[in-house]
Design an enzyme around this catalytic site. Structure first.
Site, PDB file in Angstrom:
ATOM      1  N   HIS A  90      53.495  38.446  45.779  1.00  0.00           N
ATOM      2  CA  HIS A  90      53.263  37.342  45.729  1.00  0.00           C
ATOM      3  C   HIS A  90      53.908  36.833  46.363  1.00  0.00           C
ATOM      4  O   HIS A  90      54.271  35.517  47.106  1.00  0.00           O
ATOM      5  CB  HIS A  90      54.477  37.541  44.372  1.00  0.00           C
ATOM      6  CG  HIS A  90      53.807  37.766  42.602  1.00  0.00           C
ATOM      7  ND1 HIS A  90      52.799  36.890  42.603  1.00  0.00           N
ATOM      8  CD2 HIS A  90      53.889  39.187  41.956  1.00  0.00           C
ATOM      9  CE1 HIS A  90      52.376  37.570  40.930  1.00  0.00           C
ATOM     10  NE2 HIS A  90      52.687  38.932  40.984  1.00  0.00           N
ATOM     11  N   ASP A 140      45.704  38.258  38.358  1.00  0.00           N
ATOM     12  CA  ASP A 140      46.868  39.212  38.251  1.00  0.00           C
ATOM     13  C   ASP A 140      46.722  39.404  37.211  1.00  0.00           C
ATOM     14  O   ASP A 140      46.693  40.160  36.045  1.00  0.00           O
ATOM     15  CB  ASP A 140      48.053  37.849  38.795  1.00  0.00           C
ATOM     16  CG  ASP A 140      49.436  39.243  37.798  1.00  0.00           C
ATOM     17  OD1 ASP A 140      49.719  40.433  38.225  1.00  0.00           O
ATOM     18  OD2 ASP A 140      50.883  38.554  38.516  1.00  0.00           O
ATOM     19  N   HIS A 179      54.621  44.152  44.585  1.00  0.00           N
ATOM     20  CA  HIS A 179      55.557  43.060  43.293  1.00  0.00           C
ATOM     21  C   HIS A 179      56.284  43.060  44.621  1.00  0.00           C
ATOM     22  O   HIS A 179      57.571  44.095  44.662  1.00  0.00           O
ATOM     23  CB  HIS A 179      55.735  43.492  42.285  1.00  0.00           C
ATOM     24  CG  HIS A 179      54.660  43.489  41.310  1.00  0.00           C
ATOM     25  ND1 HIS A 179      54.602  44.150  40.816  1.00  0.00           N
ATOM     26  CD2 HIS A 179      53.489  42.736  41.450  1.00  0.00           C
ATOM     27  CE1 HIS A 179      53.522  44.050  39.642  1.00  0.00           C
ATOM     28  NE2 HIS A 179      53.076  43.323  40.115  1.00  0.00           N
TER      29      HIS A 179
HETATM   30 ZN   LIG Z   1      51.732  42.062  38.902  1.00  0.00          ZN
END
Ligand SMILES: [Zn+2]
Length: 453
Positions: free
Chosen positions: A279, A330, A242
């Site tokens: 992300h 996700d 992440h």
């Molecule tokens: Zn995640």
């Protein structure tokens, strides 16, 4: 030897900007052995002969979709967190309450239903970013990898492939505060002990492989990052992390380490061609250059990022910097790779107030070949000789897709338009129904079992 022959009304072939009509696809032992566009290449009589034992696939057939970033248990939160204001962090408290209630049996049931929902949506491979390793108090199960084994079994029941991204999660802040409360079950103590546990997990199932993940710069201290990266690299396994999902993560990293999370990861050997950053919503320009120079991939999760009010990542800038884009659902607020794919373009339109940033072929690649490669299955995601026989057929006669040209499917179709799914040559979904799992019933029951009163 199992063979099958499929005649796709339209099929989207590699490198093509739009689908090809009338394509014969031949499959043997889970692999594609021949791909023959019939129009213009055979006379009418030869065509009849070819069609005799082929099963017709009305609609558009695309390669199997890859769901690169999943936390299966988050599916239990869908529709339950909208009642009050809040942000990512208040949502996270609700998520921890579900995490606290899971054990290997309830997680197997929930993940089996979630992965079957993915199969219905045309997903043939999922990357499970897995950190629910231990008992709620942090103690190990008799088999310390029992939770991971439950996820591998769940994917087998659902009929899809899985890359278990065994996640190192050690601290609760960038400054190294220890895990507390519901987080205790995520931790292995330190990265060396994480590596020992991860090394002991070696599923032999052909549908599964193991990769590694650094949860984030918040959860793995800087001096332990390299242990995780080296573990993945020594196995040629995918490594996910992440990255810059929240401004708070960026701010805290600058205070503690004097650099951005991307710079910190680069310094400790985490970035590279087998690494996927998830992300990357709030990068600096220098971060994008650094990620591009290291040939790191990026997994965007637009429906989750919008659900959590995270922001919009600079997708076009990333692609232009050489970052390979893939997609994930996700938190599973939505499980629909068509929605994720078009969101990459549509979010960019909202950000720039201009249209036309990504071609349909680019969105297809993100949803298929690039994603499979990011999960370690470089031989999947293309309708080509030698590739895994993952075929997803989308109806072009539904209320959503009727009248839409096949090339426009990513701007029109939803997961509900997926009619048939073949994974490694096996039919998993036919006529829009999962062949072995009653998906709505199993989702209801498994979610009820883990939902706090
Ligand atoms: Zn995640």
């Amino acid at each position: 030897m199992t063979t099958s022959r499929w005649l796709a009304e339209y099929a989207w072939l590699p490198e093509d900007s739009e689908p090809t009509p009338e394509v014969l696809i031949e499959v043997e032992d889970g692999r594609i052995t021949a791909v023959t566009p019939l129009q213009g290449s055979t006379g009418p009589e030869a065509g009849v002969e070819v069609l005799r034992d082929a099963t017709r696939l009305p609609g558009l057939t695309v390669p199997g979709l890859s769901n690169v970033h999943s936390h299966a248990f988050h599916r239990a939160l869908r529709g339950r967190t909208h009642g009050s204001r809040g942000d990512f962090w208040s949502w996270r408290d609700r998520m921890y309450a579900v995490a606290d209630r899971l054990d290997p049996d309830t997680y197997l049931a929930l993940a089996r239903a979630v992965y079957a929902e993915m199969a219905l949506a045309g997903v043939t491979c999922v990357g499970e970013f897995h950190y629910l390793h231990h008992r709620p108090d942090g103690g190990a199960y008799d088999d310390p990898n029992e939770m991971g084994a439950a996820l591998v079994e769940a994917a087998a029941h659902a009929g899809i492939r899985l890359t278990l991204l065994d996640t190192c999660y050690l601290t609760s802040t960038v400054s190294g505060q220890p895990l507390a409360g519901p987080q205790r079950r995520f931790g292995d103590g330190d990265a060396v002990r994480w590596a020992e546990r991860a090394s002991a997990f070696q599923p032999t199932d052909s549908h599964a492989r193991v990769g590694a993940a650094v949860h984030s710069v918040r959860a793995v201290p800087a001096d332990q990052l390299r242990t995780v990266a080296d573990w993945a690299r020594s196995r040629h396994a995918p490594l996910h992390v992440h990255l810059s999902e929240q401004y708070a993560e960026n701010d805290e990293c600058r205070v503690v380490h004097g650099r951005t999370p991307t710079a910190l990861l680069a310094e400790h050997g985490v970035l590279g061609p087998d690494t996927t950053a998830v992300h990357v919503t709030h990068p600096t320009g220098a971060d994008l250059t650094l990620l591009g120079d290291n040939r790191t991939g990026v997994c965007l999760c637009p429906t989750t990022e919008r659900d959590l009010a995270d922001g919009i990542g600079p997708a076009r800038q990333m692609a232009d910097a050489g970052l390979r884009l893939s997609l994930g659902s996700d938190s599973h607020a939505v499980v629909d790779l068509f929605e994720e794919a078009r969101a990459v373009e549509l979010d960019e339109r909202l950000r720039t107030r201009r249209r036309g940033h990504f071609t349909s072929a680019e969105l297809l690649a993100a949803a298929t070949a690039t994603g499979h490669a990011a999960l370690g299955w470089a031989d999947a995601g293309r309708i080509a000789v030698g590739a895994r026989a993952d075929l997803v057929t989308v109806r072009l006669d539904s209320a959503r897709t009727a009248g839409v040209p096949p090339v426009g499917v990513f701007f029109a179709a939803s997961a509900a338009d997926v009619d048939q799914v073949l994974v490694d040559g096996r039919v998993v979904v036919a006529e829009g129904r999962h062949l072995t799992v009653d998906v709505p019933a199993e989702l209801s029951a498994s979610i009820e079992a883990v939902t706090p009163a």
